[in-house]
Design an enzyme around this catalytic site. Structure first.
Site, PDB file in Angstrom:
ATOM      1  N   HIS A  70       0.825  -1.203   0.000  1.00  0.00           N
ATOM      2  CA  HIS A  70       0.000   0.000   0.000  1.00  0.00           C
ATOM      3  C   HIS A  70       0.865   1.261   0.000  1.00  0.00           C
ATOM      4  O   HIS A  70       1.894   1.332   0.672  1.00  0.00           O
ATOM      5  CB  HIS A  70      -0.913   0.010   1.226  1.00  0.00           C
ATOM      6  CG  HIS A  70      -1.967  -1.045   1.201  1.00  0.00           C
ATOM      7  ND1 HIS A  70      -2.961  -1.091   0.250  1.00  0.00           N
ATOM      8  CD2 HIS A  70      -2.169  -2.120   2.012  1.00  0.00           C
ATOM      9  CE1 HIS A  70      -3.738  -2.130   0.467  1.00  0.00           C
ATOM     10  NE2 HIS A  70      -3.283  -2.779   1.534  1.00  0.00           N
ATOM     11  N   CYS A 123       0.167   2.428  -4.877  1.00  0.00           N
ATOM     12  CA  CYS A 123      -0.485   3.683  -5.247  1.00  0.00           C
ATOM     13  C   CYS A 123       0.402   4.881  -4.880  1.00  0.00           C
ATOM     14  O   CYS A 123       1.231   4.791  -3.975  1.00  0.00           O
ATOM     15  CB  CYS A 123      -1.819   3.802  -4.515  1.00  0.00           C
ATOM     16  SG  CYS A 123      -2.983   2.458  -4.809  1.00  0.00           S
TER      17      CYS A 123
END
Length: 255
Positions: A70, A123
């Site tokens: 993440h 991301c």
């Protein structure tokens, strides 16, 4: 997990890294293949592994750090060096590492003459290494453009990062390949393969199609961009960054 294990495999089989020189941290260590030693990707374990990676290196050494997980943007820019006013961060199982801290605590320890490749499949990752020069594909013109941003941390090592998405984009994942299997009743069913990050899957395919030869930065970015957008039908745009302009635009990509 699948990204880490796939990259481990090509590092050993195609780039001749020794298995004992590779550290794997995955959130399900018990599912690792036999013979692969792993640990949980906690903040402490990741920082310990990163410090061990850069410690004692000397000119001529080659390092690889690959992260699939993440990534987030913070609500503020701690050092005032972000164009969008936001720091990018690794979001670990139990903690956050900002781009400023990653550069200061890890990347700044890489000495001149040591090559380090950072692969970030997460991301908001384009400037997650906080390096001065970024090299990106313009989707409309199908050309690559070099941009420069002020940075507070000065880096000496020959560090190049490739990232899954722009700072304002998310990175996709999924199962991108599969096969038809026969069922007991005589019918066939399509069975998807293992799940991967779209960026890592594209990287694996681009390296394979190039027969693992060093790739010119522009060719590398264009191949990655085209595979992600045309083949996988994703909107994320990969990015390359480096502390020096020549590392960003002219030094071939290899592991």
């Amino acid at each position: 997990m699948n990204d880490a294990l796939a990259l481990r495999e090509i590092l050993i089989s195609k780039y001749r890294y020794a298995p004992y020189d590779i550290t794997i941290l995955i959130d399900d260590p018990k599912s690792a293949p036999q013979g692969v030693t792993t640990n949980m990707p906690t903040y402490a374990n990741i920082m310990t592994a990163l410090n061990a990676l850069v410690r004692g290196t000397k000119p001529g050494d080659q390092l690889v750090f690959a992260y699939s997980g993440h990534g987030v943007q913070s609500g503020e820019d701690q050092s005032g060096d972000e164009v969008d006013g936001k720091d990018e961060c690794f979001l670990f199982l139990d903690g956050v590492l900002t781009d400023d801290d990653f550069a200061a605590q890890i990347l700044s320890k890489v000495p001149k003459g040591v090559r380090m490749t950072v692969i970030m499949d997460c991301c908001h990752s384009a400037t997650l290494c906080d390096m001065r020069f970024s090299y990106n594909v313009n989707s409309a013109t199908k050309t690559c453009t070099l941009t420069e941003a002020p940075r507070t941390i000065q880096l000496s090592g020959d560090i190049v990062s490739i990232a899954a998405a722009q700072d304002d984009q998310i990175a996709s994942d999924g199962a991108f390949e599969g096969k038809w299997v026969a069922l007991p009743n005589g019918r066939r069913q399509f069975q998807w393969g293992d799940s991967h990050g779209a960026f890592t899957w594209a990287l694996l395919k681009v390296l394979e199609s190039a027969q693992y030869r060093p790739l010119d930065p522009t060719e590398m970015l264009m191949r990655m961009h085209d595979y992600i957008t045309a083949t996988l039908k994703k909107t994320q745009r990969p990015s390359r960054s480096a502390a020096r302009s020549d590392l960003a635009t002219t030094v071939p990509f290899t592991l």
